[in-house]
Scaffold this active site. Structure first.
Site, PDB file in Angstrom:
ATOM      1  N   GLY A 138      42.780 -37.542  23.161  1.00 59.10           N
ATOM      2  CA  GLY A 138      43.054 -37.725  24.573  1.00 59.10           C
ATOM      3  C   GLY A 138      41.829 -38.064  25.391  1.00 59.10           C
ATOM      4  CB  CYS A 139      41.413 -38.027  29.087  1.00 55.76           C
ATOM      5  SG  CYS A 139      42.893 -38.969  29.541  1.00 55.76           S
ATOM      6  CG  ASN A 140      39.487 -33.996  25.224  1.00 55.00           C
ATOM      7  OD1 ASN A 140      40.690 -33.964  25.486  1.00 55.00           O
ATOM      8  ND2 ASN A 140      39.032 -33.817  23.995  1.00 55.00           N
TER       9      ASN A 140
END
Length: 381
Positions: free
Chosen positions: A160-162
């Site tokens: 994901g975005c992390n």
């Protein structure tokens, strides 16, 4: 906010070079960064009009999120003049085709910026969460770019975005172990390959937020004077430390589900996630700075993931940051939307281009995503 989203944090120890010897002295440095986006961009109003969305609730979601434009690979129009519905197979094909193109462009530009050639790359890490490939993007990019066949590679998929900082952890670790050799990370997210257009509020929130794009970083640890190539002098901010926080009780707050009705994956964002992230931001930053002798007030620059207006505001308030501190984060959100794992590199590039950093200043890089997870890195210019 539900009690399930008020968890006790579990921490992953920060990464640091081993003590003693040459490895501890060869701090990895970020040499350069570049981005790449599709040629087509759309305002929020243009997207609503193209899909003929008249539901006022959906229109309000699109028009109230501090996003002005996003670069997207939208499907061609069908007989009725609206974009055609893409099956899951078509979405995966789009993810591969446009992902390879965008990633290759970002890597080429980064190598040119740091004065390197494809033959200089010793390690390649590819990060994505908007599609699934086997082999991963790293294999396709080695072929597309003409990298050496013995180039080390890693694909970080589905975090994901992390995940951009998860990838940077791996890249800096490799660079530390191979002083003087160049490693590259590229985050490539064709978010339009993960859209479901079904008129629901759940899908509309996702569709209003994410944009397509790729971003690359070149990293190397100095090998000392006289070493040939861009990694020899390795000028750029030193990567000093990483710290992570995962919130297992919020594991369902950001996730992909299989949509039986539409035959494709659908992304879900819990409406309380901005507050969950904000509530844990101070703790993970304290852990990042622990043992460094630095306080939050000593951090000159903040490069925060453009997760959305509410996420940015929640992090800013909980960390006591000013709007100026997150100017690049909000600017990237305005101009590109949330570009998932590569968003922080978009903001980092703007900081460098602004020309305000001074030698010795510290910056914090911060990303947030599924898990729920906060990733941070401390760098020194």
């Amino acid at each position: 906010m539900s009690q399930a989203l008020l968890p006790r944090a579990v921490y992953v120890p920060e990464t640091s070079p081993p003590a003693g010897g040459a490895l501890s002295r060869a701090k990895p440095k970020i040499l350069g960064a570049s981005i790449s986006v599709p040629a087509e961009s759309y305002s929020q109003s243009e997207i609503l009009d193209r899909f003929r969305i008249t539901d006022e609730r959906v229109r309000s979601v699109f028009l109230s999120g501090s996003i002005e434009r996003r670069h997207l690979v939208l499907p061609p129009d069908g007989p009725d003049g609206t974009p055609q519905i893409e099956a899951q197979g078509a979405l995966l094909a789009k993810h591969r085709a446009h992902g390879v193109r965008l990633a290759a462009e970002a890597v080429r530009t980064t190598l040119k910026e740091v004065g390197a050639d494809v033959a200089d790359v010793g390690y390649l890490c590819c990060v994505t969460s908007t599609g699934f490939l086997t082999p991963g993007f790293s294999a396709f990019l080695i072929r597309e770019l003409g990298l050496r066949h013995h180039t080390g590679r890693l694909d970080v998929v589905g975090m994901g975005c992390n995940a951009g900082l998860n990838g940077l952890t791996a890249v800096t670790g490799w660079a530390t172990a191979h002083p003087g050799q160049l490693s590259v990370m590229v985050c490539v997210e064709v978010c339009s390959a993960a859209y479901v257009f079904d008129g629901t509020m759940r899908s509309s929130v996702v569709n209003s937020l994410f944009g397509d794009g790729a971003a690359a970083l070149a990293v190397a640890a100095p090998a000392g004077a006289g070493t040939a190539g861009p990694a020899g002098s390795a000028t750029g901010p030193e990567v000093l430390k990483f710290a992570s926080c995962i919130i297992p009780d919020a594991i369902e707050a950001m996730r992909y589900d299989w949509d039986e009705q539409h035959g494709r994956f659908s992304f879900f964002l819990d409406r309380d996630i901005p507050y969950v992230v904000g509530a844990h931001a101070e703790t993970v930053i304290n852990r990042l700075l622990d043992g460094t002798g630095l306080r939050r007030s000593d951090i000159a620059h903040w490069v925060v993931h453009s997760g959305g207006k509410k996420v940015i505001d929640s992090v800013r308030v909980n960390l006591g940051l000013s709007r100026y501190d997150v100017r690049h984060t909000t600017g990237v959100l305005r101009d590109y939307g949330n570009v998932s794992s590569g968003s922080f590199i978009f903001s980092y590039q703007r900081l460098i281009e602004e020309g305000v950093v001074a030698p010795g200043e510290h910056a914090v890089l911060m990303t947030m995503g599924p898990g729920s997870t906060i990733e941070t890195a401390l760098v020194r210019f």
